[in-house]
Write an enzyme that holds these catalytic residues in place. Structure first.
Site, PDB file in Angstrom:
ATOM      1  CB  SER A 143      -0.746  -0.074   1.230  1.00  0.00           C
ATOM      2  OG  SER A 143      -1.421   1.239   1.482  1.00  0.00           O
ATOM      3  CG  HIS A 197      -3.974  -1.759  -1.589  1.00  0.00           C
ATOM      4  ND1 HIS A 197      -4.906  -2.304  -1.711  1.00  0.00           N
ATOM      5  CD2 HIS A 197      -4.268  -0.967  -0.440  1.00  0.00           C
ATOM      6  CE1 HIS A 197      -6.016  -2.127  -1.039  1.00  0.00           C
ATOM      7  NE2 HIS A 197      -5.691  -0.964  -0.401  1.00  0.00           N
ATOM      8  CG  ASP A 252      -4.980   2.561   1.097  1.00  0.00           C
ATOM      9  OD1 ASP A 252      -6.084   1.753   0.905  1.00  0.00           O
ATOM     10  OD2 ASP A 252      -3.803   1.818   1.454  1.00  0.00           O
ATOM     11  CG  MET A 298      -8.316   7.051   2.849  1.00  0.00           C
ATOM     12  SD  MET A 298      -7.269   7.261   4.444  1.00  0.00           S
ATOM     13  CE  MET A 298      -6.496   5.350   4.188  1.00  0.00           C
ATOM     14  CG  HIS A 345      -9.240   0.365  -0.213  1.00  0.00           C
ATOM     15  ND1 HIS A 345      -8.542   0.024   0.786  1.00  0.00           N
ATOM     16  CD2 HIS A 345     -10.561   0.162   0.096  1.00  0.00           C
ATOM     17  CE1 HIS A 345      -9.340  -0.048   1.873  1.00  0.00           C
ATOM     18  NE2 HIS A 345     -10.591   0.097   1.369  1.00  0.00           N
ATOM     19  CG  MET A 385     -11.450   3.303   2.306  1.00  0.00           C
ATOM     20  SD  MET A 385      -9.667   3.401   3.160  1.00  0.00           S
ATOM     21  CE  MET A 385      -8.544   3.352   1.741  1.00  0.00           C
ATOM     22  CG  MET A 390     -11.333  -3.142   5.445  1.00  0.00           C
ATOM     23  SD  MET A 390      -9.952  -2.454   4.379  1.00  0.00           S
ATOM     24  CE  MET A 390      -9.145  -1.612   5.752  1.00  0.00           C
ATOM     25  N   GLY A 426      -9.061   3.838   7.178  1.00  0.00           N
ATOM     26  CA  GLY A 426      -8.622   5.678   7.397  1.00  0.00           C
ATOM     27  C   GLY A 426      -6.922   5.727   7.704  1.00  0.00           C
ATOM     28  N   GLY A 429      -2.724   4.056   7.950  1.00  0.00           N
ATOM     29  CA  GLY A 429      -1.929   2.757   7.925  1.00  0.00           C
ATOM     30  C   GLY A 429      -1.182   2.752   9.330  1.00  0.00           C
ATOM     31  N   GLY A 430      -0.688   1.718   9.780  1.00  0.00           N
ATOM     32  CA  GLY A 430       0.083   1.556  10.847  1.00  0.00           C
ATOM     33  C   GLY A 430      -0.898   0.884  11.919  1.00  0.00           C
ATOM     34  CG  ASP A 462      -6.020  -2.860   3.358  1.00  0.00           C
ATOM     35  OD1 ASP A 462      -4.965  -2.524   3.810  1.00  0.00           O
ATOM     36  OD2 ASP A 462      -6.742  -1.972   2.592  1.00  0.00           O
ATOM     37  N   GLY A 463      -4.383  -4.486   6.333  1.00  0.00           N
ATOM     38  CA  GLY A 463      -4.495  -3.794   7.599  1.00  0.00           C
ATOM     39  C   GLY A 463      -3.763  -4.704   8.881  1.00  0.00           C
ATOM     40  N   GLY A 464      -2.660  -4.134   9.112  1.00  0.00           N
ATOM     41  CA  GLY A 464      -1.769  -4.811   9.969  1.00  0.00           C
ATOM     42  C   GLY A 464      -1.154  -6.063   9.517  1.00  0.00           C
ATOM     43  N   GLY A 517       1.405  -1.909   3.957  1.00  0.00           N
ATOM     44  CA  GLY A 517       1.755  -0.442   3.839  1.00  0.00           C
ATOM     45  C   GLY A 517       3.074  -0.483   4.714  1.00  0.00           C
TER      46      GLY A 517
END
Ligand code: DX5
Ligand code: ZN
Length: 221
Positions: free
Chosen positions: A9, A34, A36, A38, A67, A69, A138, A143, A145-146, A176-178, A198
């Site tokens: 990402s 990827h 993102d 937003m 993606h 959002m 998700m 909203g 990263g990290g 997606d996420g973590g 990401g």
């Protein structure tokens, strides 16, 4: 072994050097970029749009996975298709007419995906499996990263894997996420085949080291 894909990402990339960043991450072994998007409305952050997608498009040959959002969704879909997106996914809560939005994405020549937040029920899939190329689960709230991986996502991934297999359709299952080196194998074991990461990649000096370590983990699945 399924075909596993690593999708860095660019949310965690250096935006002042984005062309170089995407070239580097692809030479380091990324399968997909990827992207993102937003809007400071559907999610409380504001990132990048079609102009940036168009700007990075000539720098890489791999698919760009947008993606969204954003709310509303439909108006921006053709802009991303023209900007060179290959996959466009959106959140069902952000569209009043799921079937129409999925069709719109395919009519614009892109693969279509639906994204599920940690607390979004899977019933949105009930009548659209034949219109999907990708399902994105998700494992954080969207909203930023990290954030840390939410373990409850594993059961949801497994449930979606069953639905995809039962459907007989060729649908990618992305998470997606973590995602990190130390949890990617567990996520693959639950049934995912495409992994967004990401901060785990762009937060480290050597992208190839991270991607290679992720692939080594995937070989253990
Ligand atoms: C969150 C984004 C993610 C995010 C992942 O809303 O959709 O793609 O960048 O970042 P990490 O891998 O750092 O959790
Ligand atoms: Zn994302």
């Amino acid at each position: 072994m399924p075909t596993y894909r690593i999708a860095p990402s660019i949310l965690s990339a250096d935006f002042a050097r984005l062309g170089e960043e995407v070239r580097n991450v692809v030479s380091a072994g990324a399968d997909i970029i990827h992207f993102d998007v937003m809007d400071n409305h559907y999610v409380p952050n504001l990132t990048i749009g079609p102009l940036v997608c168009e700007a990075i498009r000539p720098h890489v040959q791999v698919p760009i996975d947008v993606h969204l959002m954003v709310k509303p969704v439909d108006r921006i879909v053709p802009d991303f298709a023209k900007a060179g997106a290959n996959i466009i996914s959106f959140h069902p809560e952000a569209s009043d007419h799921l079937d129409r939005t999925l069709q719109l994405i395919r009519d614009n020549g892109c693969k279509a995906g639906l994204v599920f937040n940690p607390a979004t029920p899977l019933h949105y899939l009930d009548h659209v499996m034949d219109k999907l190329d990708l399902i994105l689960i998700m494992s954080v709230n969207p909203g930023f990263g990290g954030q840390s991986f939410i373990p409850g996502a594993l059961r949801k991934i497994a449930a979606v894997r069953r639905l995809i297999d039962e459907s007989g359709h060729d649908i990618m299952l992305e998470v997606d996420g973590g995602i990190k080196i130390d949890n990617i194998a567990e996520v693959a074991r639950a049934g995912a085949d495409t992994f967004v990461a990401g901060s785990a990649i762009f937060g480290k000096p050597d992208y190839r080291n991270v991607i290679d370590a992720m692939r080594t983990q995937l070989e253990t699945v």
